[in-house]
Design an enzyme around this catalytic site. Structure first.
Site, PDB file in Angstrom:
ATOM      1  N   ASN A  62       0.858  -1.189   0.000  1.00  0.00           N
ATOM      2  CA  ASN A  62       0.000   0.000   0.000  1.00  0.00           C
ATOM      3  C   ASN A  62       0.901   1.248   0.000  1.00  0.00           C
ATOM      4  OD1 ASN A  62      -1.389   2.291   1.105  1.00  0.00           O
ATOM      5  ND2 ASN A  62      -3.053   0.949   1.698  1.00  0.00           N
ATOM      6  N   HIS A  79       1.011   6.295   1.715  1.00  0.00           N
ATOM      7  CA  HIS A  79       1.806   7.254   2.493  1.00  0.00           C
ATOM      8  C   HIS A  79       2.973   7.869   1.720  1.00  0.00           C
ATOM      9  CE1 HIS A  79      -0.905   6.838   5.660  1.00  0.00           C
ATOM     10  NE2 HIS A  79      -0.716   5.534   5.746  1.00  0.00           N
ATOM     11  N   HIS A 137      -5.700   3.732  -1.686  1.00  0.00           N
ATOM     12  CA  HIS A 137      -7.031   4.044  -1.153  1.00  0.00           C
ATOM     13  C   HIS A 137      -7.402   5.445  -1.604  1.00  0.00           C
ATOM     14  CE1 HIS A 137      -9.689   4.243   2.761  1.00  0.00           C
ATOM     15  NE2 HIS A 137     -10.361   4.542   1.676  1.00  0.00           N
ATOM     16  N   ARG A 175      -9.514   8.035  -0.921  1.00  0.00           N
ATOM     17  CA  ARG A 175     -10.460   8.468   0.124  1.00  0.00           C
ATOM     18  C   ARG A 175     -11.360   9.585  -0.386  1.00  0.00           C
ATOM     19  NH1 ARG A 175     -10.371   7.738   5.593  1.00  0.00           N
ATOM     20  NH2 ARG A 175      -8.971   6.105   6.303  1.00  0.00           N
ATOM     21  N   ARG A 202      -7.115  12.718   1.041  1.00  0.00           N
ATOM     22  CA  ARG A 202      -6.014  13.179   1.895  1.00  0.00           C
ATOM     23  C   ARG A 202      -4.641  12.676   1.443  1.00  0.00           C
ATOM     24  NH1 ARG A 202      -7.317   9.873   7.377  1.00  0.00           N
ATOM     25  NH2 ARG A 202      -9.324  10.902   7.105  1.00  0.00           N
ATOM     26  N   GLU A 223      -8.700   0.471  -2.829  1.00  0.00           N
ATOM     27  CA  GLU A 223      -9.564   0.497  -1.643  1.00  0.00           C
ATOM     28  C   GLU A 223     -10.518   1.673  -1.786  1.00  0.00           C
ATOM     29  OE1 GLU A 223      -7.137   0.834   1.803  1.00  0.00           O
ATOM     30  OE2 GLU A 223      -6.152  -1.068   1.460  1.00  0.00           O
ATOM     31  N   THR A 266      -8.094   3.474   8.676  1.00  0.00           N
ATOM     32  CA  THR A 266      -9.306   2.651   8.703  1.00  0.00           C
ATOM     33  C   THR A 266      -9.366   1.890  10.040  1.00  0.00           C
ATOM     34  OG1 THR A 266      -8.838   2.376   6.366  1.00  0.00           O
ATOM     35  CG2 THR A 266     -10.689   1.138   7.245  1.00  0.00           C
ATOM     36  N   GLU A 293     -10.987  -9.391   3.383  1.00  0.00           N
ATOM     37  CA  GLU A 293      -9.714  -9.003   3.990  1.00  0.00           C
ATOM     38  C   GLU A 293      -9.980  -8.815   5.473  1.00  0.00           C
ATOM     39  OE1 GLU A 293      -7.195  -6.279   1.927  1.00  0.00           O
ATOM     40  OE2 GLU A 293      -6.277  -5.574   3.793  1.00  0.00           O
ATOM     41  N   HIS A 326      -3.564  -4.496   7.947  1.00  0.00           N
ATOM     42  CA  HIS A 326      -3.654  -3.330   8.833  1.00  0.00           C
ATOM     43  C   HIS A 326      -2.691  -3.423  10.007  1.00  0.00           C
ATOM     44  CE1 HIS A 326      -5.001   0.348  10.647  1.00  0.00           C
ATOM     45  NE2 HIS A 326      -5.552   0.598   9.474  1.00  0.00           N
TER      46      HIS A 326
HETATM   47  N1  PXP Z   1      -5.792  -3.127   4.192  1.00  0.00           N
HETATM   48  C1  PXP Z   1      -6.789  -2.213   4.195  1.00  0.00           C
HETATM   49  C2  PXP Z   1      -8.128  -2.641   3.712  1.00  0.00           C
HETATM   50  C3  PXP Z   1      -6.559  -0.884   4.613  1.00  0.00           C
HETATM   51  O1  PXP Z   1      -7.582  -0.002   4.625  1.00  0.00           O
HETATM   52  C4  PXP Z   1      -5.260  -0.511   5.005  1.00  0.00           C
HETATM   53  C5  PXP Z   1      -4.978   0.901   5.394  1.00  0.00           C
HETATM   54  O2  PXP Z   1      -5.187   1.755   4.320  1.00  0.00           O
HETATM   55  C6  PXP Z   1      -4.247  -1.490   4.956  1.00  0.00           C
HETATM   56  C7  PXP Z   1      -4.551  -2.788   4.566  1.00  0.00           C
HETATM   57  C8  PXP Z   1      -2.828  -1.164   5.281  1.00  0.00           C
HETATM   58  O3  PXP Z   1      -2.685  -0.792   6.624  1.00  0.00           O
HETATM   59  P1  PXP Z   1      -1.290  -0.275   7.119  1.00  0.00           P
HETATM   60  O4  PXP Z   1      -1.000   0.997   6.398  1.00  0.00           O
HETATM   61  O5  PXP Z   1      -1.493  -0.087   8.582  1.00  0.00           O
HETATM   62  O6  PXP Z   1      -0.271  -1.344   6.796  1.00  0.00           O
END
Ligand code: PXP
Length: 238
Positions: A7, A10, A43, A45, A49, A70, A101, A151, A192
């Protein structure tokens, strides 16, 4: 072999902090793929953001990047998704004030809306998953919603492990939900708050086929580089 979705939200967070064009999430997607990622997650959003519409457009145009989008169960975001044709969609809950999330979807309360969105995604042959809390009931409702995958939200487990607190019960919930989902024909993903420790622990659950990891990979890459971090995470997979 478990797949790793990286992901890159960031990377956009850092870029947006200056309102400029560097660092480019598209470049992060390319580098992550070259470093062993199996897919890229972003994602979009409602408040934009981090990932912006132009990031989605640029990344989804490169068909060599398997893209997991996402999104909230929201029709205007769905329209954008359909225009950009990601390979996969993961429907997530969204609150304006949350930092990330915070939990899984409230499937009971949003059944109708989620069902409407899943039907359209299925019609468009987009593999769809639902981000849910690890409970048997939510796995059952996911099956009723006719998705391909679930998930499991691993945030609670990850927090307990990081704080060195007892995590056995939460791990059992994830194991039971994974096994049940697999038995009824849902592919199991997890994500997550995950890091090296959580990947080691969760990769022992045979039913989990994919991890989606963001914040830790991007943060750790500042010190060790994307390639080293992705390789180290994947070494934890069986
Ligand atoms: N999976 C989903 C569905 C999420 O919403 C997120 C956060 O955007 C993640 C995984 C990744 O989480 P993290 O950034 O804490 O690794």
């Amino acid at each position: 072999m478990i797949r790793l979705g990286v992901n890159i939200d960031h990377v956009a967070t850092i870029r947006n902090a200056r309102g400029e064009i560097h660092p480019d999430p598209y470049l992060a997607a390319i580098k992550a793929m070259k470093s062993g990622a199996d897919s890229i997650t972003i994602h979009l959003r409602e408040d934009r953001r981090h990932i912006r519409d132009y990031d989605l457009k640029k990344i989804s145009k490169n068909k060599k990047i398997p893209l997991n989008l996402e999104m909230a169960a929201n029709l205007s975001i769905l329209r954008i998704a359909l225009r950009n044709k990601p390979n996969f969609v993961c429907i997530v809950p969204e609150k304006r004030k949350e930092i990330t999330t915070e939990g899984g979807l409230n499937l009971k309360r949003n059944f109708k809306q989620i069902s409407k969105i899943v039907k359209i995604l299925n019609k468009n042959s987009i593999r769809t998953s639902l981000f849910i809390n690890p409970t048997i009931n939510d796995v059952k409702i996911s099956k009723d919603l006719n998705v391909n995958c679930i998930e499991l939200h691993t945030g609670r487990l990850s927090n307990l492990i990081k704080k060195k607190r007892e995590f056995k019960n939460e791990l059992i919930k994830i194991k039971k939900s994974s096994k049940y989902a697999d038995k009824i024909g849902l592919e199991v993903h997890a994500g997550h708050g995950m890091d090296y420790n959580t990947t080691k622990i969760l990769s022992k659950i045979n039913e989990i086929k994919e991890f989606n990891i963001g914040h830790f990979i991007i943060g750790e890459s500042i010190f060790y580089g994307l390639k080293n971090v992705i390789k180290k995470i994947k070494r934890n997979f069986k």
